[in-house]
Each structure stands twice: as structure tokens, then as C-alpha cells.
Design an enzyme around this catalytic site. Structure first.
Site, PDB file in Angstrom:
ATOM      1  N   VAL A  69     -11.528  34.528   1.240  1.00  7.34           N
ATOM      2  CA  VAL A  69     -11.045  35.058  -0.048  1.00  7.34           C
ATOM      3  C   VAL A  69     -12.191  35.527  -0.951  1.00  7.34           C
ATOM      4  CG1 VAL A  69      -8.863  33.770  -0.030  1.00  7.34           C
ATOM      5  CG2 VAL A  69     -10.856  32.778  -1.177  1.00  7.34           C
ATOM      6  N   ASN A  95      -3.833  30.016  -2.769  1.00 10.14           N
ATOM      7  CA  ASN A  95      -4.030  28.564  -2.624  1.00 10.14           C
ATOM      8  C   ASN A  95      -5.418  28.162  -2.139  1.00 10.14           C
ATOM      9  OD1 ASN A  95      -3.055  25.671  -1.795  1.00 10.14           O
ATOM     10  ND2 ASN A  95      -3.753  26.608   0.120  1.00 10.14           N
ATOM     11  N   TYR A 178     -15.518  22.991 -10.538  1.00  4.12           N
ATOM     12  CA  TYR A 178     -14.110  22.864 -10.137  1.00  4.12           C
ATOM     13  C   TYR A 178     -13.213  22.851 -11.378  1.00  4.12           C
ATOM     14  CZ  TYR A 178     -10.166  21.196  -7.226  1.00  4.12           C
ATOM     15  OH  TYR A 178      -8.962  21.058  -6.554  1.00  4.12           O
ATOM     16  N   LYS A 182     -10.519  25.843 -12.103  1.00  9.72           N
ATOM     17  CA  LYS A 182      -9.082  25.540 -12.131  1.00  9.72           C
ATOM     18  C   LYS A 182      -8.483  25.860 -13.508  1.00  9.72           C
ATOM     19  CE  LYS A 182      -8.431  24.258  -7.884  1.00  9.72           C
ATOM     20  NZ  LYS A 182      -7.619  25.087  -6.978  1.00  9.72           N
TER      21      LYS A 182
HETATM   22  P1  NAD Z   1      -7.721  21.713   2.611  1.00  4.65           P
HETATM   23  O1  NAD Z   1      -9.200  21.710   2.798  1.00  4.65           O
HETATM   24  O2  NAD Z   1      -6.886  20.801   3.438  1.00  4.65           O
HETATM   25  O3  NAD Z   1      -7.163  23.204   2.773  1.00  4.65           O
HETATM   26  C1  NAD Z   1      -7.812  24.301   2.165  1.00  4.65           C
HETATM   27  C2  NAD Z   1      -7.822  25.477   3.129  1.00  4.65           C
HETATM   28  O4  NAD Z   1      -8.473  26.568   2.475  1.00  4.65           O
HETATM   29  C3  NAD Z   1      -8.619  25.182   4.411  1.00  4.65           C
HETATM   30  O5  NAD Z   1      -7.860  25.536   5.551  1.00  4.65           O
HETATM   31  C4  NAD Z   1      -9.852  26.047   4.270  1.00  4.65           C
HETATM   32  O6  NAD Z   1     -10.358  26.516   5.508  1.00  4.65           O
HETATM   33  C5  NAD Z   1      -9.330  27.182   3.409  1.00  4.65           C
HETATM   34  N1  NAD Z   1     -10.414  27.882   2.723  1.00  4.65           N
HETATM   35  C6  NAD Z   1     -11.500  27.345   2.103  1.00  4.65           C
HETATM   36  N2  NAD Z   1     -12.307  28.301   1.649  1.00  4.65           N
HETATM   37  C7  NAD Z   1     -11.728  29.477   1.986  1.00  4.65           C
HETATM   38  C8  NAD Z   1     -12.097  30.835   1.804  1.00  4.65           C
HETATM   39  N3  NAD Z   1     -13.243  31.170   1.210  1.00  4.65           N
HETATM   40  N4  NAD Z   1     -11.268  31.796   2.256  1.00  4.65           N
HETATM   41  C9  NAD Z   1     -10.106  31.460   2.906  1.00  4.65           C
HETATM   42  N5  NAD Z   1      -9.721  30.203   3.124  1.00  4.65           N
HETATM   43  C10 NAD Z   1     -10.520  29.214   2.677  1.00  4.65           C
HETATM   44  O7  NAD Z   1      -7.514  21.406   1.057  1.00  4.65           O
HETATM   45  P2  NAD Z   1      -6.202  21.327   0.136  1.00  4.65           P
HETATM   46  O8  NAD Z   1      -6.311  20.046  -0.591  1.00  4.65           O
HETATM   47  O9  NAD Z   1      -4.981  21.651   0.875  1.00  4.65           O
HETATM   48  O10 NAD Z   1      -6.538  22.484  -0.895  1.00  4.65           O
HETATM   49  C11 NAD Z   1      -5.649  23.547  -1.174  1.00  4.65           C
HETATM   50  C12 NAD Z   1      -5.693  23.847  -2.654  1.00  4.65           C
HETATM   51  O11 NAD Z   1      -5.187  22.729  -3.362  1.00  4.65           O
HETATM   52  C13 NAD Z   1      -7.090  24.099  -3.213  1.00  4.65           C
HETATM   53  O12 NAD Z   1      -7.042  25.174  -4.126  1.00  4.65           O
HETATM   54  C14 NAD Z   1      -7.411  22.803  -3.919  1.00  4.65           C
HETATM   55  O13 NAD Z   1      -8.343  22.972  -4.957  1.00  4.65           O
HETATM   56  C15 NAD Z   1      -6.047  22.428  -4.439  1.00  4.65           C
HETATM   57  N6  NAD Z   1      -5.877  21.023  -4.826  1.00  4.65           N
HETATM   58  C16 NAD Z   1      -5.939  20.029  -3.906  1.00  4.65           C
HETATM   59  C17 NAD Z   1      -5.762  18.708  -4.327  1.00  4.65           C
HETATM   60  C18 NAD Z   1      -5.785  17.555  -3.363  1.00  4.65           C
HETATM   61  O14 NAD Z   1      -5.728  16.411  -3.820  1.00  4.65           O
HETATM   62  N7  NAD Z   1      -5.872  17.760  -2.076  1.00  4.65           N
HETATM   63  C19 NAD Z   1      -5.518  18.441  -5.660  1.00  4.65           C
HETATM   64  C20 NAD Z   1      -5.456  19.476  -6.569  1.00  4.65           C
HETATM   65  C21 NAD Z   1      -5.628  20.773  -6.138  1.00  4.65           C
END
Ligand code: NAD
Length: 276
Positions: A69, A95, A178, A182
Site C-alpha cells: 500500500v 485495513n 501509530y 490512526k
Molecule cells: P496482521 O499483521 O495480522 O495483518 C495485517 C496485514 O497487513 C498483514 O497480512 C500484512 O502483511 C499486511 N500489510 C502490512 N503492511 C502492508 C503493506 N505495506 N501493504 C500491504 N499489506 C500490508 O495485523 P492486524 O492486527 O490484523 O492489523 C490490521 C489492521 O488492524 C491494522 O491497520 C492495525 O493497525 C489495526 N488494528 C489492529 C489491532 C489489534 O489489536 N490487532 C488493534 C487496533 C487496530
């Protein structure tokens, strides 16, 4: 019309960035299980092919494209291609996101949360700051921009951003970039919602609390971390992929057609404060 029909997404054309893992994968499953055609965009090619194979094996219409992305060209090309393949673009989840490495405190919870010099603002490197802003904020902008091109012309659509409770609550175990990314992604969401409302395109954000995914090397999957977090979370458990599917389906489906510009927290009560 039956109320259940409001949640129908059968035949929808859907794109999920960061769709090969964690929350993005849960969104994809929620939509695909309900008959949508889903394209996963992810930088992790190995995980992407494994999840596409698993989901197509279950009979779902799911495909994947390797996309970083950080590249406008590849985000544009992949989303244009998905829209062309489906003949429509109904839902785009912006996402993809990364953890920003440790913050100024070295652990999430516990009596001992020592200060961590690497996460302190005076030592915060440009490289670290720029990477997180580029993926977690500019990645949302790039994804929403190309989604808007299709949805505005079509006169319908849903753009759903994954923000975080970190957009409004400081979390010292995560780095400053972060928080900034966000919070900014949420205000970008407000602006896009305002701009696109007249075209019947809604733009909303899901703000997860603490979910067991692969983020940050998968620390949230550790039973020790989960047990420690369970003590401070009012529902006494962390979140899992299945917990977020209902909200994703609501925001993606006609059920939410008059909801726009909203950030919805899904956090087991975490941001309400301490309970017992
Ligand atoms: P995750 O690491 O399980 O999944 C994230 C995915 O994004 C991975 O498959 C990764 O390869 C992909 N990714 C990373 N950088 C990328 C890039 N430059 N281009 C394309 N794909 C890319 O993590 P998650 O927890 O599922 O995170 C998803 C979203 O949720 C994120 O935006 C994260 O900030 C947000 N989030 C997660 C939590 C949590 O507790 N897990 C809480 C709040 C927000």
C-alpha cells in the site's frame, strides 16, 4: 423486506487491503461466507496464496494480489483490476497496517512497565516515523482515493477504514507514529465521508481494541500477554477475528446505508475504563 435481507452482500465486489491475515482476513471471511466476491491485497505473498487457497477450497470466490500500500501505482492497478473483474466495486476495506515497534513503555500491562529508551521521542528515528505514516495513514489515503473514483461514478459504495482505539486513547506500549497515523486516518475518514455523502458512498472506521492477530510479530497471540490483558479488559478477554465479523458485515451491507463518518470502537469495553 425481511430485516435479515438488510445484511445481504451476495454478489458484491469487495477489496480488502492487508487481507491475508488478522482482521482483514476476518472481514474477507465475513463477506465471502455471505456470497461476496473478495480480492485480498497484501504485501505478504506466501500468506496471501495460503489463505486464498484455503478460502477457495471452502467454495468462496476469493482471489489475491500482491500489493504494497506504499505504492500508489500498485494500489490503483489492483483495485482497478478488481472493479473491472467484478463489473462493480461495492466495498473497500482500507485495513493494511503495521505496528510501529515499542513505545516509551516496554510492556502492555503489569505492575512493572519500565521506560524504554528506543521508543522515547528523543530517540524516535525518521525511518520509523515515515514507515508507519506511509503504511497506516498514506496507505488509507491511496486506497480510499482509487475506491472513490469507482464508487463516485457508480453512485454507491462503502469505504471502511481500520483505525484503532489508539486514534483517541494513548497507548504507551506502541510508538507515537501509530497514534498519529490512526488519529489522522479517522479525521481523513470524516472528510471523505462529508465529500462522498452526496454520491451515496459511505465512509466509516472500525476501531479495534486488543485483538489476537499477527501484528507486531504476533505478540497478541501469546497466552501470557492475553492473560495479562484479560485482567484489564472489562470483558476479561482479548478479541478474536470472529468478534469483528458482525460489525464488518453491518458496515459493508445495506443495513448501514444511512451511517457515515462514524468510528465504531469494538474493544470489549477497554476504552470505558477499569472495571473489576
Ligand atoms: P496482521 O499483521 O495480522 O495483518 C495485517 C496485514 O497487513 C498483514 O497480512 C500484512 O502483511 C499486511 N500489510 C502490512 N503492511 C502492508 C503493506 N505495506 N501493504 C500491504 N499489506 C500490508 O495485523 P492486524 O492486527 O490484523 O492489523 C490490521 C489492521 O488492524 C491494522 O491497520 C492495525 O493497525 C489495526 N488494528 C489492529 C489491532 C489489534 O489489536 N490487532 C488493534 C487496533 C487496530
Amino acid at each position: 423486506m425481511k430485516i435479515a435481507d438488510l445484511f445481504k452482500v451476495e454478489g458484491y465486489g469487495v477489496v480488502v487491503t492487508g487481507g491475508a491475515s488478522g482482521l482483514g482476513l476476518a472481514y474477507a471471511e465475513a463477506l465471502a461466507e455471505n456470497g461476496a466476491r473478495v480480492t485480498l491485497l497484501d504485501v505478504d505473498g506466501e500468506r496471501l496464496s495460503a489463505e486464498c487457497a484455503r478460502l477457495t477450497g471452502l467454495g468462496y470466490d476469493v482471489s489475491g494480489t500482491i500489493v504494497d500500500v506504499r505504492s500508489s501505482t500498485s494500489v490503483d492497478a489492483a483495485i482497478d483490476a478488481a472493479a473491472a473483474r467484478y463489473g462493480r466495486l461495492d466495498v473497500v476495506f482500507a485495513n493494511a497496517g503495521v505496528d510501529s515497534g515499542p513505545g516509551f513503555l516496554s510492556s502492555w500491562v503489569g505492575d512493572q512497565r519500565p521506560r524504554n529508551p528506543d521508543g522515547a521521542i528523543e530517540n524516535y528515528t525518521d525511518e520509523r516515523w515515515n514507515r508507519v505514516i506511509d503504511i497506516n495513514l498514506s496507505g488509507v489515503f491511496r486506497t480510499a482515493r482509487v475506491a472513490a473514483r469507482h464508487m463516485k461514478a457508480q453512485g454507491s459504495g462503502r469505504i471502511i477504514i481500520t483505525s484503532s482505539v489508539a486514534s483517541f486513547q494513548c497507548e504507551p506500549a506502541i510508538g507515537s507514529a501509530y497514534m498519529a497515523a490512526k488519529a489522522a486516518s479517522v479525521h481523513l475518514m470524516h472528510m471523505l465521508a462529508l465529500e462522498l455523502a452526496a454520491y451515496q458512498v459511505t465512509v466509516n472506521a472500525i476501531a479495534p481494541g486488543f485483538f489476537a492477530t499477527n501484528i507486531g510479530g504476533g505478540h497478541a497471540k501469546s497466552p501470557v500477554v492475553q492473560a495479562a490483558m484479560a485482567k484489564v479488559l472489562p470483558m476479561h478477554r482479548v478479541g478474536f477475528g470472529d468478534d469483528i465479523k458482525g460489525l464488518a458485515l453491518f458496515l459493508a451491507s445495506p443495513a448501514s446505508s444511512y451511517v457515515t463518518g462514524q468510528e465504531i470502537a469494538i474493544d470489549g469495553g477497554w476504552t470505558l475504563g477499569a472495571a473489576d
